[in-house]
Design a protein around this motif. Sequence first.
Motif, mmCIF file in Angstrom:
data_model
loop_
_atom_site.group_PDB
_atom_site.id
_atom_site.type_symbol
_atom_site.label_atom_id
_atom_site.label_comp_id
_atom_site.label_asym_id
_atom_site.label_seq_id
_atom_site.Cartn_x
_atom_site.Cartn_y
_atom_site.Cartn_z
ATOM 1 N N ALA A 11 -10.329 7.297 41.370
ATOM 2 C CA ALA A 11 -10.204 8.758 41.316
ATOM 3 C C ALA A 11 -11.327 9.427 42.105
ATOM 4 O O ALA A 11 -11.101 10.416 42.810
ATOM 5 N N ALA A 12 -12.540 8.892 42.016
ATOM 6 C CA ALA A 12 -13.672 9.459 42.754
ATOM 7 C C ALA A 12 -13.475 9.285 44.257
ATOM 8 O O ALA A 12 -13.813 10.182 45.042
ATOM 9 N N ARG A 13 -12.907 8.165 44.665
ATOM 10 C CA ARG A 13 -12.658 7.933 46.099
ATOM 11 C C ARG A 13 -11.552 8.856 46.612
ATOM 12 O O ARG A 13 -11.645 9.379 47.721
ATOM 13 N N VAL A 14 -10.526 9.050 45.813
ATOM 14 C CA VAL A 14 -9.463 9.980 46.193
ATOM 15 C C VAL A 14 -10.045 11.381 46.359
ATOM 16 O O VAL A 14 -9.764 12.074 47.345
ATOM 17 N N ALA A 32 -4.363 18.208 53.022
ATOM 18 C CA ALA A 32 -2.931 18.325 52.698
ATOM 19 C C ALA A 32 -2.272 16.990 52.365
ATOM 20 O O ALA A 32 -1.050 16.891 52.336
ATOM 21 N N ILE A 33 -3.063 15.949 52.125
ATOM 22 C CA ILE A 33 -2.522 14.638 51.754
ATOM 23 C C ILE A 33 -2.641 14.485 50.238
ATOM 24 O O ILE A 33 -3.711 14.688 49.662
ATOM 25 N N GLY A 34 -1.544 14.128 49.597
ATOM 26 C CA GLY A 34 -1.508 14.012 48.143
ATOM 27 C C GLY A 34 -2.283 12.823 47.610
ATOM 28 O O GLY A 34 -2.532 11.838 48.320
ATOM 29 N N ALA A 35 -2.653 12.911 46.343
ATOM 30 C CA ALA A 35 -3.433 11.859 45.688
ATOM 31 C C ALA A 35 -2.699 10.520 45.698
ATOM 32 O O ALA A 35 -3.325 9.470 45.908
ATOM 33 N N GLU A 36 -1.404 10.539 45.504
ATOM 34 C CA GLU A 36 -0.636 9.285 45.481
ATOM 35 C C GLU A 36 -0.721 8.566 46.838
ATOM 36 O O GLU A 36 -0.897 7.353 46.895
ATOM 37 N N GLU A 71 -4.238 7.122 47.231
ATOM 38 C CA GLU A 71 -4.359 5.898 46.439
ATOM 39 C C GLU A 71 -3.709 4.721 47.170
ATOM 40 O O GLU A 71 -4.251 3.619 47.185
ATOM 41 N N PHE A 72 -2.555 4.974 47.786
ATOM 42 C CA PHE A 72 -1.867 3.943 48.561
ATOM 43 C C PHE A 72 -2.744 3.465 49.721
ATOM 44 O O PHE A 72 -2.843 2.263 49.979
ATOM 45 N N LEU A 73 -3.408 4.400 50.407
ATOM 46 C CA LEU A 73 -4.297 4.037 51.512
ATOM 47 C C LEU A 73 -5.517 3.269 51.018
ATOM 48 O O LEU A 73 -5.992 2.339 51.682
ATOM 49 N N LEU A 74 -6.041 3.672 49.874
ATOM 50 C CA LEU A 74 -7.267 3.054 49.363
ATOM 51 C C LEU A 74 -7.036 1.677 48.746
ATOM 52 O O LEU A 74 -7.962 0.863 48.703
#
Length: 160
Positions: A3-6, A17-21, A24-27
């Motif tokens: 969550a902190a990285r997002v 403009a990039i969503g959290a989901e 998370e997929f990228l991370l």
Amino acid sequence: MLAARVELLQQMPIFGAIGAETLEFLLEPAPLVQVPAGGFFCREGDPAHAMFVLERGRVTVSKAWQGHDLLLRRLGEGDCFGEMALLDLFPRSASVRADEDCSAIELSSANLYRLFERDAAEFAVIQMNIGRELSRRLRETDQLLFRARMGEALTAPPRV
């Protein structure tokens, strides 16, 4: 920790403009790279395949000129570097040295390609954001070049 990285990425123009989901997929497959003080994330001329998001620490970005390393900029937590690697296939254009112990999220072109396969629209937004950031930097460089060509004495960058 995810969550902190997002949240860190959401504060950056490249991931605007990039969503959290999606973040998370990228991370998910993105490694955390640790570089001790004095070590290098990359050196000018190295092959390039990824960008980095500085999660902890400070770095110096420098360019070699006539046997000396000259300061381009200093970056800290939340800054990114190496994003040109996600758009072109050229070697690194500068060196990035850790001024203190650092950790950075490594986002590779292969990782972005995974996103393209999953969601081409989100991929396109990131690519456009990277293009905007590079355009901003190019405008600054163009202004410096113009001033130098017009005979204005510009301050030389300090050695590092």
